[in-house]
Scaffold this active site. Structure first.
Site, PDB file in Angstrom:
ATOM      1  N   ASN A 152      -2.577  -2.122  -3.931  1.00  0.00           N
ATOM      2  CA  ASN A 152      -1.497  -2.587  -4.812  1.00  0.00           C
ATOM      3  C   ASN A 152      -0.656  -3.628  -4.085  1.00  0.00           C
ATOM      4  O   ASN A 152      -0.461  -3.559  -2.862  1.00  0.00           O
ATOM      5  CB  ASN A 152      -0.642  -1.417  -5.319  1.00  0.00           C
ATOM      6  CG  ASN A 152      -0.066  -0.563  -4.216  1.00  0.00           C
ATOM      7  OD1 ASN A 152      -0.682  -0.389  -3.168  1.00  0.00           O
ATOM      8  ND2 ASN A 152       1.104  -0.007  -4.450  1.00  0.00           N
ATOM      9  N   ILE A 153      -0.188  -4.592  -4.870  1.00  0.00           N
ATOM     10  CA  ILE A 153       0.623  -5.686  -4.317  1.00  0.00           C
ATOM     11  C   ILE A 153       1.857  -5.821  -5.204  1.00  0.00           C
ATOM     12  O   ILE A 153       1.750  -6.249  -6.365  1.00  0.00           O
ATOM     13  CB  ILE A 153      -0.188  -6.999  -4.284  1.00  0.00           C
ATOM     14  CG1 ILE A 153      -1.468  -6.820  -3.440  1.00  0.00           C
ATOM     15  CG2 ILE A 153       0.675  -8.140  -3.728  1.00  0.00           C
ATOM     16  CD1 ILE A 153      -2.495  -7.924  -3.616  1.00  0.00           C
ATOM     17  N   GLU A 154       2.994  -5.403  -4.682  1.00  0.00           N
ATOM     18  CA  GLU A 154       4.227  -5.366  -5.484  1.00  0.00           C
ATOM     19  C   GLU A 154       4.988  -6.686  -5.393  1.00  0.00           C
ATOM     20  O   GLU A 154       4.632  -7.585  -4.626  1.00  0.00           O
ATOM     21  CB  GLU A 154       5.092  -4.183  -5.034  1.00  0.00           C
ATOM     22  CG  GLU A 154       4.370  -2.856  -5.245  1.00  0.00           C
ATOM     23  CD  GLU A 154       5.239  -1.643  -4.967  1.00  0.00           C
ATOM     24  OE1 GLU A 154       6.299  -1.771  -4.327  1.00  0.00           O
ATOM     25  OE2 GLU A 154       4.833  -0.549  -5.407  1.00  0.00           O
ATOM     26  N   CYS A 158      -2.025  -3.543  -9.539  1.00  0.00           N
ATOM     27  CA  CYS A 158      -2.546  -2.275  -9.018  1.00  0.00           C
ATOM     28  C   CYS A 158      -3.758  -2.502  -8.113  1.00  0.00           C
ATOM     29  O   CYS A 158      -4.439  -3.536  -8.211  1.00  0.00           O
ATOM     30  CB  CYS A 158      -2.971  -1.362 -10.161  1.00  0.00           C
ATOM     31  SG  CYS A 158      -1.630  -0.808 -11.214  1.00  0.00           S
ATOM     32  N   GLU A 167      -6.647  -1.055  -8.262  1.00  0.00           N
ATOM     33  CA  GLU A 167      -7.915  -1.121  -9.003  1.00  0.00           C
ATOM     34  C   GLU A 167      -8.176  -2.535  -9.514  1.00  0.00           C
ATOM     35  O   GLU A 167      -9.285  -3.051  -9.439  1.00  0.00           O
ATOM     36  CB  GLU A 167      -7.869  -0.158 -10.196  1.00  0.00           C
ATOM     37  CG  GLU A 167      -7.711   1.305  -9.824  1.00  0.00           C
ATOM     38  CD  GLU A 167      -6.257   1.757  -9.738  1.00  0.00           C
ATOM     39  OE1 GLU A 167      -5.406   0.953  -9.308  1.00  0.00           O
ATOM     40  OE2 GLU A 167      -5.981   2.908 -10.101  1.00  0.00           O
ATOM     41  N   CYS A 203      -3.812   3.625 -13.919  1.00  0.00           N
ATOM     42  CA  CYS A 203      -2.877   3.449 -15.034  1.00  0.00           C
ATOM     43  C   CYS A 203      -3.632   2.941 -16.266  1.00  0.00           C
ATOM     44  O   CYS A 203      -4.803   2.544 -16.193  1.00  0.00           O
ATOM     45  CB  CYS A 203      -1.763   2.484 -14.643  1.00  0.00           C
ATOM     46  SG  CYS A 203      -2.265   0.746 -14.675  1.00  0.00           S
ATOM     47  N   CYS A 230      -5.148  -0.640 -16.022  1.00  0.00           N
ATOM     48  CA  CYS A 230      -6.382  -0.691 -15.220  1.00  0.00           C
ATOM     49  C   CYS A 230      -7.551  -0.077 -15.992  1.00  0.00           C
ATOM     50  O   CYS A 230      -8.683  -0.574 -15.909  1.00  0.00           O
ATOM     51  CB  CYS A 230      -6.176   0.034 -13.893  1.00  0.00           C
ATOM     52  SG  CYS A 230      -5.092  -0.875 -12.761  1.00  0.00           S
TER      53      CYS A 230
END
Ligand code: THU
Length: 142
Positions: free
Chosen positions: A42-44, A53, A55, A90, A93
């Site tokens: 994940n990359i926020e 996310c 995935e 989620c 995804c």
């Protein structure tokens, strides 16, 4: 590639997470039909909405490289990288998976003690998909 190997690649992928806001590190390892594996984390983002996310990171890397056939994905996540429960994909995804995967696409949901094996049709019943609901389904291989 055994399920156990894919699981351990997802755990390694967790360590690549950029998650300074939630603190939840998530990892995914996606197995393509030809045996290649793409990992994602994940990359926020400070603006929250652009967050992606693990995935989808894995899928988009593989798709960019031309892969269109997928066999399985292993997923794990947890606060500060500690797996205390499963971290199921989620809804967004799941819908991305629906675009490219069949009902029997396998997901290894990693928990603190081992992993559970489920299929896409189990976690996304009554789904909306190009094949069944669009007048012009995507061309194979495109
Ligand atoms: N996250 C994923 O990476 N995959 C999911 O399927 C659920 C959520 C990430 C997004 C965000 O960085 C963090 O987990 C907390 O929601």
């Amino acid at each position: 590639m055994t399920p156990e190997q894919l699981v351990s690649m997802a755990k390694e992928a967790m360590t690549h997470a950029y998650a300074p806001y939630s603190g939840y590190q998530v990892g995914a390892a996606l197995l393509c039909a030809d045996g290649s594996v793409y990992c994602g984390c994940n990359i926020e983002n400070a603006s929250f909405t652009p967050t992606v996310c693990a995935e989808r990171t894995a899928f988009f890397k593989a798709l960019y490289d031309g892969h269109r056939d997928f066999t399985a994905i292993a997923v794990c996540g947890g606060k500060d990288g500690v797996i205390t429960s499963q971290f199921p994909p989620c809804g967004v995804c799941r819908q991305v998976m629906r675009e490219f995967c069949e009902d029997d696409f396998i997901l290894y949901l990693i928990g603190p003690e081992g992993f559970e094996t489920v299929t896409l049709s189990q976690i996304l019943p009554y789904s909306f998909s190009a094949k069944t609901h669009m007048s012009q389904p995507r061309e194979e291989g495109r």
